[in-house]
Design an enzyme around this catalytic site. Structure first.
Site, PDB file in Angstrom:
ATOM      1  N   ASP A 216       0.855  -1.184   0.000  1.00  0.00           N
ATOM      2  CA  ASP A 216       0.000   0.000   0.000  1.00  0.00           C
ATOM      3  C   ASP A 216       0.892   1.235   0.000  1.00  0.00           C
ATOM      4  O   ASP A 216       2.063   1.154  -0.390  1.00  0.00           O
ATOM      5  CB  ASP A 216      -0.913  -0.026   1.240  1.00  0.00           C
ATOM      6  CG  ASP A 216      -2.257   0.637   1.010  1.00  0.00           C
ATOM      7  OD1 ASP A 216      -2.264   1.851   0.780  1.00  0.00           O
ATOM      8  OD2 ASP A 216      -3.283  -0.067   1.068  1.00  0.00           O
ATOM      9  N   HIS A 248      -3.483   6.067   3.412  1.00  0.00           N
ATOM     10  CA  HIS A 248      -4.306   4.883   3.153  1.00  0.00           C
ATOM     11  C   HIS A 248      -3.693   3.633   3.775  1.00  0.00           C
ATOM     12  O   HIS A 248      -4.374   2.849   4.461  1.00  0.00           O
ATOM     13  CB  HIS A 248      -4.476   4.706   1.640  1.00  0.00           C
ATOM     14  CG  HIS A 248      -5.444   3.627   1.254  1.00  0.00           C
ATOM     15  ND1 HIS A 248      -5.064   2.317   1.066  1.00  0.00           N
ATOM     16  CD2 HIS A 248      -6.783   3.672   1.008  1.00  0.00           C
ATOM     17  CE1 HIS A 248      -6.123   1.599   0.720  1.00  0.00           C
ATOM     18  NE2 HIS A 248      -7.181   2.396   0.675  1.00  0.00           N
ATOM     19  N   ASN A 351     -14.855  -0.923  -5.213  1.00  0.00           N
ATOM     20  CA  ASN A 351     -15.996  -0.083  -4.851  1.00  0.00           C
ATOM     21  C   ASN A 351     -16.810   0.367  -6.064  1.00  0.00           C
ATOM     22  O   ASN A 351     -17.353   1.477  -6.090  1.00  0.00           O
ATOM     23  CB  ASN A 351     -15.496   1.152  -4.085  1.00  0.00           C
ATOM     24  CG  ASN A 351     -14.672   0.781  -2.861  1.00  0.00           C
ATOM     25  OD1 ASN A 351     -15.092  -0.047  -2.054  1.00  0.00           O
ATOM     26  ND2 ASN A 351     -13.503   1.363  -2.732  1.00  0.00           N
ATOM     27  N   SER A 412     -11.425  -1.354   0.865  1.00  0.00           N
ATOM     28  CA  SER A 412     -10.052  -1.250   1.375  1.00  0.00           C
ATOM     29  C   SER A 412     -10.004  -1.441   2.879  1.00  0.00           C
ATOM     30  O   SER A 412      -9.010  -1.910   3.432  1.00  0.00           O
ATOM     31  CB  SER A 412      -9.458   0.128   1.042  1.00  0.00           C
ATOM     32  OG  SER A 412      -9.099   0.233  -0.303  1.00  0.00           O
TER      33      SER A 412
END
Length: 676
Positions: A216, A248, A351, A412
């Site tokens: 990430d 994130h 998403n 996520s």
């Protein structure tokens, strides 16, 4: 010094042979098991632990002036420490690996009994340390390397005198709060309650040997929630240590393994370690190469789980294209990671109401969708045929940059819940391969109201929008632990005329994974009069053990077996101990088998040996069978034909003791198990 080392080894011998024992609790005998390959050692000060390097031990718990060590360390420690600095060597309780203190507690009946207590201590090499401050009827006694036994044995012996009211052996309980629910913001972490994480924490909060890589935007190393479990990691752009490209990754990492430290929030697996693999997650000409390198670096450097909360955004920014390079990296991680057991790879479903790529590229990937606090699929959560399950992903509170916390939503946030549970599962059962772990997670899911689940799928009933249902940490970890391999003694045969036994050993649970091997041993076999032994592999999960005493007194005593399961790279990933409670001798009588079903066969050894028969012409004997409490069977038998069979169908399954009486004298005794 040499005498001290020998004494330590003698204690180790004693403990290793005493796999089953008991302690007194409110007057009742409570059976317990002793770990046969680990010991609790006490020093006079912490600096001895540091100087000897014992604190680096990976055997288990350590604390002020004590730690758990293995057999090899026990042999070495006397050479590294002065005689005055080693206080005591005590047992470790199995399977919980609970250390035993060198202190035990005694409650006297009257104040006059203090004289008895002091006399008991002197005679048994113990010391009366003090009264318990606010409970004056209780006294604290200590053992040492000169005591007549360990603290459990001394507490038992003291109680058995009948002179004291109660005893309490010194188990070193690792008491903690019941979970992360004392974290300041626990009440805002609805996701952890939804997945039943506190049930899982009753078994484990993770282990430092379980590493979760977060591919990430990096993890903030200075954040207070990661001070105990964050590795340096890797940056796929520079090739150096991981860096931070945004918050994130820090948010994802907090969901997985934020520490339970009285600060902010708790992660799903707070005692697991985090491996940041940083990437800016922006569109570049070499993105597939960089991410493939990140995946590969993670598993090659020990990642047990790789969390991927990223994807192609449902094709919103570009066409549904594929990357053979990226897919190859995923394939290799799934098959070669964890020394061939496979690294667990999780991906967020995305998403955009369809499964993101590359999470959709391989059915062995655990693909995770999102639900809200109402336990309904989040409106944009990706779904479809490659969806495994859903987890909390709306308004999830977790760590963000600048040493604080914040809410984020999306798959996520759902994905790291599953990665954390996978880490918990591997902490209790490191032998789970990719397929087995995925099947457990899917099959233990909670079915959600309002969705129709259809049968016919590999891991149970499935739904297009929620997969197999909502992640259930408690159930998944419990099933994982229940599948730990154990050794079952399925057959015991005594060879007539010699002190030799042939024992069939079956590996239960998930068994021994393909490619792994078992390293067998009988610790301190000489003390059980075993002069030779061999383990022969009959199949992947069945071995045949032969033991024999070829010297006087031709009598093999009960012994312990140790089995260490090793990966192809010789990494020990699981340790199993089992006690063999049977004897083998060249006695005139013998049980043909020690594990029986409906009948018990007794044989007269060397029935064709005329010299022995002439010396012992009696063939009519009485056989008595006892349970642990009383005699349950008595029968006269005739062994003139060499073997007699006694029905035991009326007896329930369990452990029994048999004795043979000849002319009023017990001439043979042995243990056996009825198992149907």
């Amino acid at each position: 010094m040499r005498r001290l080392v020998l004494f330590l080894v003698q204690i180790a011998f004693m403990v290793s042979l005493e796999a089953q024992t008991f302690y007194y609790y409110k007057g009742e005998r409570i059976p317990i098991s002793i770990d046969t390959v680990r010991y609790t050692i006490f020093f006079s000060s912490d600096h001895v632990l540091r100087e000897t390097g014992i604190l680096k031990s990976e055997e288990g718990m350590s604390g002020k002036n004590f730690c758990i060590i293995g057999q090899k360390q026990l042999d070495e420690v006397g050479l590294k420490s002065g005689a005055t600095e080693i206080l005591s060597v005590e047992p470790v309780i199995a399977p919980s690996q609970t250390p035993v203190s060198n202190l035990f507690y005694v409650k006297i009946q009257t104040e006059k009994d203090t004289a008895f207590l002091k006399d008991f201590a002197v005679k048994n090499g113990c010391k009366v340390e003090r009264q318990v401050a606010l409970m004056p009827s209780w006294y604290v006694l200590s053992t040492s390397i000169c005591s007549a036994g360990n603290s459990i044995e001394m507490a038992n012996k003291c109680f058995e005198t009948g002179r004291v009211e109660e005893v309490d052996p010194g188990f070193i309980f690792n008491f903690q709060t019941s979970g992360g629910d004392d974290e300041p913001m626990w009440g805002k972490q609805w996701g952890l309650e939804a997945i039943n994480v506190t049930e899982a924490w009753g078994l484990t909060k993770g282990h430092f040997t379980t590493v979760v890589a977060v591919l990430d935007k990096g993890i903030e190393a200075s954040h207070i929630e990661f001070q105990e479990n964050l590795l340096d990691g890797y940056d796929v752009i520079s090739g150096g240590n991981a860096v931070v490209y945004g918050d994130h990754g820090t948010h994802v990492a907090g969901i997985i393994a934020a520490g339970i430290n009285g600060q902010f929030v708790a992660g799903v697996a707070p005692d697991a370690r985090l491996m940041p693999v940083s990437h800016p997650l922006t569109a570049t000409a070499t993105a597939s190469e960089e991410l493939a390198n990140g995946l590969t670096w993670a598993w090659q450097n020990g990642a047990s789980v790789i969390n991927n909360s990223w994807g192609d955004q449902g094709g919103r920014l570009h066409d549904r294209l594929k990357s053979a390079l990226l897919e190859d990296a995923i394939e290799v991680a799934l098959t070669q990671g964890r020394d061939g057991l496979g690294t667990i790879v999780t991906f967020a479903s995305g998403n955009y109401n369809t499964i993101d790529y590359p999470g959709s590229s391989d059915e062995r990937i655990i693909c995770v969708g999102s639900i809200g606090e109402n336990h309904e699929r989040a409106s944009t959560s990706g779904y479809g045929e490659r969806l495994d399950l859903v987890a909390p992903g709306v308004n999830i509170l977790s760590t963000v940059l600048n040493n604080t916390v914040g809410n984020k939503s999306g798959t996520s946030m759902a994905c790291p819940h599953v990665s954390g549970v996978a880490a918990l599962m591997l902490s209790v059962n490191p032998l789970l391969d990719v397929g087995c772990l995925s099947a457990i997670i899917d099959s233990t899911c909670q079915k959600l109201n309002g969705y129709i689940y259809s049968g016919g799928y590999p891991h149970g009933a499935w739904n297009d929008e929620t997969g197999y249902g909502l992640l259930d940490a408690g159930s998944a970890v419990a099933v994982a632990e229940s599948l730990l391999p154990e050794i079952e003694i399925s057959r015991v045969v005594r060879v007539p005329g010699v002190a030799k036994g042939v024992i069939t050993l079956d590996i239960t649970g998930v068994g021994v994974p393909e490619g792994c091997e078992i390293i067998w041993s009988i610790p301190y076999h000489e003390l059980s009069n075993i002069t030779s032994y061999t383990f022969t592999k009959e199949s992947q999960n069945r071995y045949i053990l032969e033991v024999e005493d070829r010297d006087m007194p031709y009598f093999v005593k009960p012994f312990d077996i140790n089995a260490r399961i090793s990966t192809p790279n010789s990494r020990i990933i699981h340790n199993i101990n089992v006690n063999v409670p049977y004897t083998f001798s060249n006695s005139r009588y013998a049980l043909v088998e020690n594990v029986v079903g409906h009948s018990l066969a007794i044989t007269e050894v060397d029935k064709d040996n005329e010299t022995e028969i002439l010396m012992c012409p009696t063939h009519n004997v009485t056989v008595n069978v006892y349970s642990l409490q009383n005699r349950v069977l008595s029968k006269n038998i005739d062994l003139s034909l060499g073997t007699a069979v006694i029905p035991v169908s009326d007896l329930s399954e369990g452990y029994y003791i048999l004795s043979i009486v000849e002319n009023g004298v017990v001439v043979f005794s042995d243990k056996f198990i009825i198992k149907r």
